[in-house]
Design an enzyme around this catalytic site. Structure first.
Site, PDB file in Angstrom:
ATOM      1  CG  HIS A  19      22.330 -12.965  27.935  1.00 15.16           C
ATOM      2  ND1 HIS A  19      23.016 -11.804  28.202  1.00 15.16           N
ATOM      3  CD2 HIS A  19      22.639 -13.820  28.950  1.00 15.16           C
ATOM      4  CE1 HIS A  19      23.704 -11.942  29.333  1.00 15.16           C
ATOM      5  NE2 HIS A  19      23.482 -13.159  29.802  1.00 15.16           N
ATOM      6  CE1 TYR A  20      19.219  -8.988  21.497  1.00 10.10           C
ATOM      7  CE2 TYR A  20      16.875  -8.973  22.026  1.00 10.10           C
ATOM      8  CZ  TYR A  20      18.014  -8.307  21.626  1.00 10.10           C
ATOM      9  OH  TYR A  20      17.974  -6.956  21.356  1.00 10.10           O
ATOM     10  CD  GLU A  84      24.176 -14.663  24.906  1.00 13.17           C
ATOM     11  OE1 GLU A  84      23.217 -14.412  24.136  1.00 13.17           O
ATOM     12  OE2 GLU A  84      24.929 -13.799  25.379  1.00 13.17           O
ATOM     13  CG  HIS A 131      22.314  -8.635  29.181  1.00  9.60           C
ATOM     14  ND1 HIS A 131      23.091  -8.708  28.055  1.00  9.60           N
ATOM     15  CD2 HIS A 131      23.138  -8.157  30.150  1.00  9.60           C
ATOM     16  CE1 HIS A 131      24.313  -8.294  28.331  1.00  9.60           C
ATOM     17  NE2 HIS A 131      24.368  -7.944  29.594  1.00  9.60           N
ATOM     18  CG  ASP A 141      20.115  -9.052  25.760  1.00  9.26           C
ATOM     19  OD1 ASP A 141      20.567  -7.926  26.069  1.00  9.26           O
ATOM     20  OD2 ASP A 141      20.695 -10.111  26.053  1.00  9.26           O
TER      21      ASP A 141
END
Length: 246
Positions: A19-20, A84, A131, A141
């Site tokens: 993810h970001y 993340e 994601h 993302d």
């Protein structure tokens, strides 16, 4: 400090999701991922300088994936490790409107961490996803600016290689054709959550955009063209090869 936002897994680990953060700063993302009221978390947070925060232990179910599916698994949180990566993404673009780059130190750290996770849990290359892959109708993302090709070259995930120059359009939104059914089955075999309707409907277009965002990031239009056909074909071949080799 670690995140209180986790519970017990219901499935064995088989997926790695990247993810970001989509937030202004690493500290803002860290605070949100550790806030009980937010009810979101991830196993790891990778900062711009490459530092890694372990927020949830891998044997626990972090709350990072939300509604989505991969390989028919709808409780993706139970089956996955979530990373993340600190990056503003589409939510916090640069002043000129472009997406903020991922620093080299950060990407090297993501690669190192991912390879450790893959080795611990024997995660197949086809199950290393963004994601946007598991939730194509609502997520973008880690974005079209994420260096998926570089990760694949380092042994993290799949990459189809150089694409054909042929960009002839095969199908557009609303088209119905047996060929669309074949493509939908191919996408489902790769892991995408998609219904085989024989129509290039909104759901299929969202999946095509996710595929383009990851493997053909220079043009994301939801149209099925010759390049996208080639991407699906090559990924299918790579998926079979890597599973056989395992």
């Amino acid at each position: 400090m670690s995140s209180p936002n986790f519970n017990d897994r219901k499935l064995p680990i088989s997926i790695l999701v990247l993810h970001y953060t989509g937030m202004e700063s690493a500290d803002a993302a860290y605070d949100r991922l550790c806030d009980p009221a937010a009810e979101v978390s991830a196993h790891y947070l990778v900062r711009e300088d490459g530092r890694v925060d372990n927020l949830v232990e891998e044997d626990k179910r972090a709350w990072h994936a939300g509604v989505g599916s991969w390989n028919g698994i709808t409780d993706v949180n139970s089956a996955s490790i979530g990373i993340e990566i600190v990056n503003g993404g589409h939510n916090v673009p640069l002043e000129d409107g472009s997406l903020p780059p991922y620093p080299d130190a950060q990407i090297l750290s993501v690669i190192r961490l991912s390879k450790e996770i893959i080795a611990r849990h024997d995660i197949q290359p086809r199950n290393i996803v963004g994601h946007s892959d598991i939730a194509p109708e609502r997520k973008e993302d880690p974005g079209e600016h994420f260096p998926w090709a570089g990760l694949a070259a380092a042994g993290v995930g799949l990459w189809p290689g150089e694409l054909l120059e042929d960009e002839r359009v095969l199908f557009e939104l609303g088209d119905r054709d047996r060929g669309i059914s074949i493509l939908q089955r191919g996408l489902a075999d790769l892991g995408y959550g998609i219904s085989v309707s024989g129509q290039l409907d909104d759901q299929t277009q969202a999946v095509i955009r996710a595929l383009q965002r990851r493997y053909r990031p220079l043009r994301i239009d939801g149209v099925i063209d010759m390049q996208i056909l080639e991407v699906i074909k090559r990924l299918s071949e790579l998926s079979r090869t890597t599973v056989s080799a395992a």
